[in-house]
Design a protein around this motif. Structure first.
Motif, PDB file in Angstrom:
ATOM      1  N   LEU A   7      48.517  57.253  43.322  1.00  0.00           N
ATOM      2  CA  LEU A   7      47.564  56.292  43.896  1.00  0.00           C
ATOM      3  C   LEU A   7      47.556  55.025  43.068  1.00  0.00           C
ATOM      4  O   LEU A   7      47.716  55.064  41.846  1.00  0.00           O
ATOM      5  CB  LEU A   7      46.171  56.925  43.929  1.00  0.00           C
ATOM      6  CG  LEU A   7      44.952  56.066  44.282  1.00  0.00           C
ATOM      7  CD1 LEU A   7      43.878  56.943  44.935  1.00  0.00           C
ATOM      8  CD2 LEU A   7      44.336  55.410  43.035  1.00  0.00           C
ATOM      9  N   GLY A   9      44.907  51.690  42.682  1.00  0.00           N
ATOM     10  CA  GLY A   9      43.606  51.210  43.117  1.00  0.00           C
ATOM     11  C   GLY A   9      43.074  50.084  42.245  1.00  0.00           C
ATOM     12  O   GLY A   9      43.554  49.853  41.132  1.00  0.00           O
ATOM     13  N   VAL A  14      41.044  51.964  46.975  1.00  0.00           N
ATOM     14  CA  VAL A  14      42.418  52.462  47.030  1.00  0.00           C
ATOM     15  C   VAL A  14      43.285  51.452  47.769  1.00  0.00           C
ATOM     16  O   VAL A  14      42.985  51.075  48.909  1.00  0.00           O
ATOM     17  CB  VAL A  14      42.486  53.831  47.737  1.00  0.00           C
ATOM     18  CG1 VAL A  14      43.933  54.305  47.832  1.00  0.00           C
ATOM     19  CG2 VAL A  14      41.633  54.852  46.992  1.00  0.00           C
ATOM     20  N   GLU A  17      48.605  54.865  48.403  1.00  0.00           N
ATOM     21  CA  GLU A  17      48.702  56.228  47.887  1.00  0.00           C
ATOM     22  C   GLU A  17      49.783  56.979  48.649  1.00  0.00           C
ATOM     23  O   GLU A  17      50.186  56.584  49.743  1.00  0.00           O
ATOM     24  CB  GLU A  17      47.365  56.972  48.001  1.00  0.00           C
ATOM     25  CG  GLU A  17      46.921  57.254  49.418  1.00  0.00           C
ATOM     26  CD  GLU A  17      45.624  58.047  49.490  1.00  0.00           C
ATOM     27  OE1 GLU A  17      45.218  58.632  48.457  1.00  0.00           O
ATOM     28  OE2 GLU A  17      44.994  58.064  50.575  1.00  0.00           O
ATOM     29  N   SER A  26      43.684  63.541  47.027  1.00  0.00           N
ATOM     30  CA  SER A  26      43.189  62.199  47.326  1.00  0.00           C
ATOM     31  C   SER A  26      41.675  62.130  47.141  1.00  0.00           C
ATOM     32  O   SER A  26      41.150  61.161  46.572  1.00  0.00           O
ATOM     33  CB  SER A  26      43.568  61.811  48.758  1.00  0.00           C
ATOM     34  OG  SER A  26      43.049  60.544  49.091  1.00  0.00           O
ATOM     35  N   ARG A  30      39.642  59.914  44.215  1.00  0.00           N
ATOM     36  CA  ARG A  30      38.580  58.948  44.479  1.00  0.00           C
ATOM     37  C   ARG A  30      37.354  59.220  43.605  1.00  0.00           C
ATOM     38  O   ARG A  30      36.707  58.280  43.115  1.00  0.00           O
ATOM     39  CB  ARG A  30      38.182  58.985  45.958  1.00  0.00           C
ATOM     40  CG  ARG A  30      39.174  58.278  46.860  1.00  0.00           C
ATOM     41  CD  ARG A  30      38.851  58.541  48.328  1.00  0.00           C
ATOM     42  NE  ARG A  30      39.728  57.781  49.207  1.00  0.00           N
ATOM     43  CZ  ARG A  30      40.996  58.070  49.441  1.00  0.00           C
ATOM     44  NH1 ARG A  30      41.550  59.111  48.836  1.00  0.00           N
ATOM     45  NH2 ARG A  30      41.732  57.326  50.241  1.00  0.00           N
ATOM     46  N   LEU A  33      38.186  57.849  40.214  1.00  0.00           N
ATOM     47  CA  LEU A  33      38.095  56.391  40.173  1.00  0.00           C
ATOM     48  C   LEU A  33      36.652  55.929  40.021  1.00  0.00           C
ATOM     49  O   LEU A  33      36.370  54.968  39.296  1.00  0.00           O
ATOM     50  CB  LEU A  33      38.694  55.786  41.451  1.00  0.00           C
ATOM     51  CG  LEU A  33      40.213  55.866  41.637  1.00  0.00           C
ATOM     52  CD1 LEU A  33      40.602  55.197  42.942  1.00  0.00           C
ATOM     53  CD2 LEU A  33      40.954  55.229  40.471  1.00  0.00           C
ATOM     54  N   TYR A 101      43.638  49.885  51.230  1.00  0.00           N
ATOM     55  CA  TYR A 101      44.914  50.270  51.842  1.00  0.00           C
ATOM     56  C   TYR A 101      45.721  49.055  52.317  1.00  0.00           C
ATOM     57  O   TYR A 101      46.588  49.184  53.184  1.00  0.00           O
ATOM     58  CB  TYR A 101      44.703  51.261  52.996  1.00  0.00           C
ATOM     59  CG  TYR A 101      44.259  52.622  52.520  1.00  0.00           C
ATOM     60  CD1 TYR A 101      45.180  53.570  52.086  1.00  0.00           C
ATOM     61  CD2 TYR A 101      42.911  52.950  52.483  1.00  0.00           C
ATOM     62  CE1 TYR A 101      44.776  54.805  51.627  1.00  0.00           C
ATOM     63  CE2 TYR A 101      42.482  54.181  52.024  1.00  0.00           C
ATOM     64  CZ  TYR A 101      43.425  55.108  51.597  1.00  0.00           C
ATOM     65  OH  TYR A 101      43.011  56.319  51.131  1.00  0.00           O
ATOM     66  N   ASN A 104      49.343  49.763  51.568  1.00  0.00           N
ATOM     67  CA  ASN A 104      49.776  51.143  51.741  1.00  0.00           C
ATOM     68  C   ASN A 104      51.046  51.277  52.578  1.00  0.00           C
ATOM     69  O   ASN A 104      51.927  52.069  52.249  1.00  0.00           O
ATOM     70  CB  ASN A 104      48.656  51.974  52.369  1.00  0.00           C
ATOM     71  CG  ASN A 104      48.910  53.463  52.249  1.00  0.00           C
ATOM     72  OD1 ASN A 104      48.945  54.006  51.149  1.00  0.00           O
ATOM     73  ND2 ASN A 104      49.101  54.127  53.373  1.00  0.00           N
TER      74      ASN A 104
END
Length: 219
Positions: A7, A9, A14, A17, A26, A30, A33, A101, A104
């Motif tokens: 990941l 971030g 995020v 990932e 995931s 989080r 984080l 994202y 992503n």
């Protein structure tokens, strides 16, 4: 199995990932984080069961990965350093204002490629051995994840048991491709050698026929 999840971030946001197997890593990432104390640069590792979440935060950008505990520390942190450099080099100052994202679609492919490389290619560890361990990694203590997450709030880590099978399948396919390539080159060399031998034989026969004493010359 190596590195199974990664990941990138900014704070608790995020940006990209990727997971190589079915897992709830995931959701746990989080939580990590949100709970990592302070905003200072840090290198830290948290263990849960037989997996370890490795975290590198630099200049407000956090890169995190989950790896099997047999992967050690040097390889996952080398992976995180590589990902951090690639991400900053690709997106520059945009990382400070990107939406969740926002990178992503593009960068998850990079995560996938580098996860496979650091998990399966022996050159990855060999290169990092030549470079030497990063001084920060030498001092990283692997703490239990309860240090950062309250036991009552912590999710149980779920990892598809086929992850190991998938990893072995990937290595088998890579070895199979290497074997086919070796066999192909061997066949090419053999074919070239046979052609050369055939040309030499033809040349010798023609020389004998054309320059024999009882036959007229071909030239």
């Amino acid at each position: 199995m190596g590195i199974l999840y990664a990941l990138v971030g900014r704070g608790s946001v995020v940006l990209a990932e990727f997971s190589s197997t079915t897992t709830n890593a995931s959701a746990i990432a989080r939580q990590i984080l949100e709970k990592i104390p302070g905003n200072n640069d840090t290198h830290v590792s948290y263990s849960q069961d037989r997996y370890i979440f490795h975290v590198k935060r630099t200049d407000g950008l956090t890169v995190l990965c989950m790896a099997d505990d047999t992967a050690g520390r040097r390889l996952p942190f080398a992976f995180l350093e590589d990902i951090h450099q690639k991400f900053v080099r690709t997106y520059g100052r945009a990382v400070h204002s990107a939406q969740p994202y926002g990178m992503n679609d593009e960068f998850s492919r990079v995560l996938n490629q580098q996860m496979e490389y650091y998990s399966s290619d022996p050159n990855a560890d060999r290169i990092n051995r030549l470079k030497g361990e990063m001084s920060q990694v030498r001092n990283v203590m692997i703490e239990n994840i309860d240090k950062v997450l309250d036991r009552g709030d912590r999710l149980e880590l779920l990892v598809d048991k086929t992850a190991n099978m998938q990893g072995n399948t990937f290595r088998f396919r890579k070895q199979a491709r290497r074997f086919r390539s070796t066999v192909w080159w061997r066949n090419v060399k053999l074919t070239v050698a046979l052609i050369v031998i055939l040309l030499v034989i033809v040349y010798v026969v023609l020389a004998f026929v054309c320059h024999g004493p009882a036959l007229p010359s071909c030239f």
